[in-house]
Design an enzyme around this catalytic site. Structure first.
Site: not given
Ligand code: DGL
Length: 280
Positions: A43-44, A11-12, A153, A185-187, A74-76
């Site tokens: 990343y978005g 992921d980012s 983050e 979004c995995t966040h 990461c969905n992005t």
């Protein structure tokens, strides 16, 4: 595929920990090698060619470290880089978009599905296209939420700032009548309590991690790669940015002591494994 080898997850930043957490819950015998590209988060807001380049370098690294299969957590990058990655590399790479979409279509009763995600994911239309390919009658309302990833983050997952940002993004979707919401979004699963509070009890939240790890289990089982015994090997965590802040925020979010041993490894500055051959 050797069962003893680890599962790669990337992921980012800390978002992929929501997927790693689900691997540990559903497949507790597996070990994980995790890469968080924290030097490049978020990343978005990045262009597609850059996202593909970052994901390519990370997948090459995870394969070189022995990953038997990889989750693009990461969905992005799942939205924009998966076809490239699957074409280039022979090992199974599971993304998070399709499993989330299938789970949302099973959950919706009124056929109105919301998607919250990064700007790049929303611009890609990946969720919308995957939903409409399965059911052309469903209404899809997608909303980019650029304020949320920086908060997570920083380890901020509750409080007035989170509540205000979530309300700003969510209320128009709720007013438009969604009954199901993909946390695209995995966040965002780290913000689920606030999101559920704002959305209300009538909206079912879909964390794609659950269905994604079910797909990983199927992929591993089909290839004879499921680990059948426990081994004391720990999970391994790598980041491109500051290892200490990742481990501090990660420990706050998921609590794992192993995060203390997070190592910094910059793939673009001479990382030895970025030029992986196709099919490796
Ligand atoms: N967690 C990632 C996703 O699922 C990326 C978020 C970001 O870095 O913008 O889209």
């Amino acid at each position: 595929m050797l069962p003893v080898h680890p599962v790669g997850v990337f992921d980012s930043g800390v978002g992929g920990l929501t997927v790693a957490r689900e691997i540990i819950r559903q497949l507790p015998l597996e070990t994980i090698i995790y890469y968080g590209d924290t030097a490049h988060v978020p990343y978005g807001s990045r262009p597609v060619d850059e996202l593909i380049r970052f994901a390519d370098a990370i997948v090459g690294f995870l394969i070189a470290r022995g990953a038997k299969a990889i989750i693009d957590a990461c969905n992005t990058t799942s939205a924009v880089a998966l076809p490239y990655l699957r074409d280039k590399y022979a090992i199974p790479i599971v993304g998070v978009i399709e499993p989330g979409v299938v789970a949302a279509l099973q959950a919706t009763r009124n056929g109105c599905i919301g998607v919250i995600a990064t700007e790049a994911t929303v611009a890609s239309n990946a969720h919308r296209e995957a939903i409409l390919a399965r059911d052309g009658k469903v209404r899809v309302l997608a909303r980019a939420c650029p304020k949320l990833v920086p908060l997570v983050e920083a380890g901020v997952v509750s409080g007035p700032e989170v509540e205000a940002a979530v309300a700003e993004y969510m209320l128009p979707l709720v007013e438009a009548g969604i009954d199901t919401l993909i946390l695209g979004c995995t966040h965002y699963p780290f913000l689920a309590p606030v999101i559920q509070e704002v959305a209300g009890p009538g909206v079912t939240l879909i964390d794609p991690a659950t269905a994604t790890v079910q797909e990983l289990r199927n992929v591993l089982a089909a290839a004879g790669g499921l680990r059948g015994f426990h081994c004391s090997a720990a999970h391994n965590f790598f980041v491109s940015g500051d290892a200490q802040s990742f481990s501090q925020v990660g420990r706050k979010l998921v609590g794992w002591p192993e995060l203390e041993a997070t190592r910094k490894l910059e793939l673009e500055k001479g990382g030895p494994h970025i030029d992986q051959e196709p099919g490796a």
